[in-house]
Design an enzyme around this catalytic site. Structure first.
Site, PDB file in Angstrom:
ATOM      1  N   LYS A  79       6.009  15.738  -2.793  1.00  0.00           N
ATOM      2  CA  LYS A  79       5.688  15.329  -1.436  1.00  0.00           C
ATOM      3  C   LYS A  79       6.540  14.120  -1.058  1.00  0.00           C
ATOM      4  CE  LYS A  79       2.515  13.019   1.581  1.00  0.00           C
ATOM      5  NZ  LYS A  79       3.701  12.281   2.060  1.00  0.00           N
ATOM      6  N   GLY A 100       4.074   3.473  -4.416  1.00  0.00           N
ATOM      7  CA  GLY A 100       3.574   3.079  -3.099  1.00  0.00           C
ATOM      8  C   GLY A 100       2.604   1.929  -3.203  1.00  0.00           C
ATOM      9  N   SER A 101       1.612   1.927  -2.324  1.00  0.00           N
ATOM     10  CA  SER A 101       0.699   0.789  -2.203  1.00  0.00           C
ATOM     11  C   SER A 101      -0.396   0.810  -3.259  1.00  0.00           C
ATOM     12  CB  SER A 101       0.052   0.797  -0.817  1.00  0.00           C
ATOM     13  OG  SER A 101      -0.879   1.857  -0.711  1.00  0.00           O
ATOM     14  N   GLU A 159      -3.515   0.328  -2.651  1.00  0.00           N
ATOM     15  CA  GLU A 159      -4.682   1.032  -2.112  1.00  0.00           C
ATOM     16  C   GLU A 159      -4.615   2.519  -2.430  1.00  0.00           C
ATOM     17  OE1 GLU A 159      -4.275  -2.819  -0.572  1.00  0.00           O
ATOM     18  OE2 GLU A 159      -2.811  -1.170  -0.439  1.00  0.00           O
ATOM     19  N   GLY A 177      -2.777   3.802  -4.796  1.00  0.00           N
ATOM     20  CA  GLY A 177      -2.841   3.913  -6.245  1.00  0.00           C
ATOM     21  C   GLY A 177      -4.266   3.953  -6.762  1.00  0.00           C
ATOM     22  N   GLU A 182       3.625   3.152  -9.671  1.00  0.00           N
ATOM     23  CA  GLU A 182       4.412   1.942  -9.423  1.00  0.00           C
ATOM     24  C   GLU A 182       3.962   1.411  -8.075  1.00  0.00           C
ATOM     25  OE1 GLU A 182       6.420  -0.435  -7.759  1.00  0.00           O
ATOM     26  OE2 GLU A 182       8.178   0.872  -7.718  1.00  0.00           O
ATOM     27  N   CYS A 220       9.929  -3.108  -3.495  1.00  0.00           N
ATOM     28  CA  CYS A 220       8.815  -3.554  -4.318  1.00  0.00           C
ATOM     29  C   CYS A 220       9.200  -4.679  -5.262  1.00  0.00           C
ATOM     30  CB  CYS A 220       8.251  -2.379  -5.101  1.00  0.00           C
ATOM     31  SG  CYS A 220       9.504  -1.488  -6.061  1.00  0.00           S
ATOM     32  N   GLU A 251       1.950  -9.002  -0.807  1.00  0.00           N
ATOM     33  CA  GLU A 251       3.257  -8.347  -0.705  1.00  0.00           C
ATOM     34  C   GLU A 251       3.545  -8.113   0.773  1.00  0.00           C
ATOM     35  OE1 GLU A 251       5.689  -4.766  -2.876  1.00  0.00           O
ATOM     36  OE2 GLU A 251       3.625  -4.363  -2.288  1.00  0.00           O
TER      37      GLU A 251
END
Length: 502
Positions: free
Chosen positions: A192, A245-246, A248, A250, A267, A302, A402
């Site tokens: 995706k 990604g974020s 949240e 994760g 990550e 990141c 971040e």
């Protein structure tokens, strides 16, 4: 802008925006689509399907069949390696086209196209690296234990169906870091892309199919995280989820993985510190840190060193050098070679960054420069001028959150112990930098930092090195042998010894 992004799109062309399921192109069953607008001008770039739960189910079942019954997992290792090496060469041959598609996707300028995160060549290197592990990362043969009558061995086998979910900021690198080790290990994949960087990934997939990848080994579902991503991470036939990604999202993936004990690699970002000691070249350190925060991705990386911990003796020198970089950043048409940085990816991120800048001033940090929305011919885009905060306390929100934008927070320190304490005083642990002329100090401090990758007087991510984070920066590693092994299961086999074998 002298040439509109729309004109670049007409010149480059877009890949087929359909879903790829079991080797076949198709629209979403619901007919829903996503229209992507360019972050620099808000011009419409193109549309692609929003895969719903039924589409995702079709893709996962195709990957399951391809793993259980298909050609790819059982393909001789030499043929699998040759295909991936062939694909790496195809990527290099199409580098200019792919960089153009990335510029259409997320606005990363062509001037950044040879730098690590934006480099097609590095993505090709990642495929070459993992193809090299296919015939080398095997198991072990162990002698009988305490004189027993069994020969023991271990085998590495592919983990199964992998859900690979990509971010928008570095589509080439992240596609390679997830898909290359998964395919090298013999897994099948449902991919995706981010809805904000889909077309460059779709072209990478087309090239992989053209290289000879069997149908079903790689399936693609496009769409949003809320719809497509959620259906993918909760599907019971997925064996492993790899996500960048974020935090949240994760956390949601960890929750979704629990019922079926999916393997998970995450990550999740960082608030990486650059520690600048008094014997360092403070000017070089200031340019390096501010360059990571502003050039190319406009701080949307990141691992960018967005916290600079600077010794008081070189604090002003560091700030002066950082200001020079901030003043040199140029924005505009990403296809213009004179443009050095990108817009923020969307209006929501723009408002978030501006809000964090406002709160930084309110909390008492000194805004040295920048931190406002660009006007004039850039007003239609999501551009924020590079910001530097001085006299930052490490407890302030801008030193802990971040930002994911061109904002550098500069925190003073007085000695090495304080620098290490401040560096580790964070929920993140992805990367860090140490700037010093003292080799013993560099190694000593690097050992004390709770971060997955530490650069000394510079920073780079390499295909053959593990990359990932401590603490809330994620789980697992990408790159190197450890990444390949993360897509395998380890099996122990006991073989009875016969008289003929003794």
């Amino acid at each position: 802008m002298s040439l509109t992004v729309h004109q670049h799109r007409e010149r480059i062309g877009l890949p087929d925006g359909s879903l790829l399921v079991d080797g076949e192109r198709r629209p979403a069953r619901s007919g829903r689509t996503w229209t992507h607008h360019h972050p620099a001008t808000q011009e419409e770039i193109g549309t692609f399907p929003v895969a719903g739960a039924e589409d995702v189910d079709d893709a996962v079942r195709a990957a399951r069949r391809a793993f259980d019954e298909g050609e790819w997992p059982g393909l001789p290792v030499g043929r699998r390696a040759r295909l991936l090496h062939r694909y790496a060469e195809s990527l290099r041959a199409h580098a200019e086209e792919l960089r153009g598609l990335q510029a259409l996707d997320n606005g990363v300028p062509l001037s950044f196209g040879t730098v690590y995160a934006g480099s097609v060549d590095v993505a090709a290197d990642v495929f070459d690296h993992h193809a090299g592990w296919i015939d080398k990362a095997g198991g072990e043969t162990l002698p009988p234990y305490q004189g027993g009558d069994h020969l023991a061995m271990t085998l590495r086998e592919p983990i199964g169906v992998v859900a690979a979910i990509l971010p928008w900021n570095a589509p080439f690198l992240l596609f390679a870091q997830k898909v290359a080790p998964a395919l090298a290990a013999g897994c099948t994949v449902v991919l995706k892309p981010s809805e904000h960087a889909t077309f460059s990934v779709l072209r990478m997939v087309e090239l992989l199919v053209e290289a000879g990848l069997p149908g079903g080994a790689l399936n693609v579902v496009t769409g949003t995280g809320e719809t497509t991503g959620e259906a993918l991470i909760t599907h019971p036939m997925v064996d492993k989820v790899s996500f960048t990604g974020s935090r949240e999202v994760g956390r949601r993936i960890v929750e979704a993985a629990a019922p079926t004990f999916k393997r998970v690699s995450l990550e999740l970002g960082g608030k990486s510190p650059a520690l600048v000691f008094p014997d360092a070249d403070a000017g070089m350190a200031g340019m390096t840190a501010m360059g990571m925060v502003t050039l190319g991705l406009s701080g949307q990386a990141c691992v960018a060193h967005t916290r600079a911990l600077v010794h008081r003796d070189v604090y002003d020198e560091f700030l002066g050098a950082a200001e020079l970089i901030a003043a040199s950043v140029t924005y505009g048409d990403p296809f213009d070679p004179g443009v050095l940085s990108s817009p923020l990816i969307n209006e929501r991120q723009l408002e978030r960054v501006l809000g964090l800048v406002e709160r930084g001033e309110r909390d008492g940090a000194r805004l040295v420069t920048g931190g406002v929305r660009a006007d004039g011919e850039l007003a239609a885009g999501n551009f924020v001028t590079p910001a530097i905060f001085a006299e930052v306390d490490n407890g302030m929100e801008i030193a802990r959150q971040e930002v994911f934008g061109p904002v550098l927070s500069v925190v003073p320190f007085t000695d090495e112990d304080e620098a290490v304490r401040l560096a580790n005083d964070t929920e993140y642990g992805l990367g860090a930098g140490v700037f010093t002329a003292d080799a013993a100090r560099a190694f000593r401090v690097a050992r004390k930092l709770r971060a997955g990758t530490v650069g000394i007087n510079g920073f780079q991510v390499e295909p053959h090195l593990p990359f990932g984070g401590y603490k809330q920066s994620g789980l697992g590693r990408e790159g190197g042998r450890s990444a390949y092994e993360a897509y395998t299961e380890l099996k122990s086999v006991l073989l009875p010894l016969t008289d003929e074998m003794m």
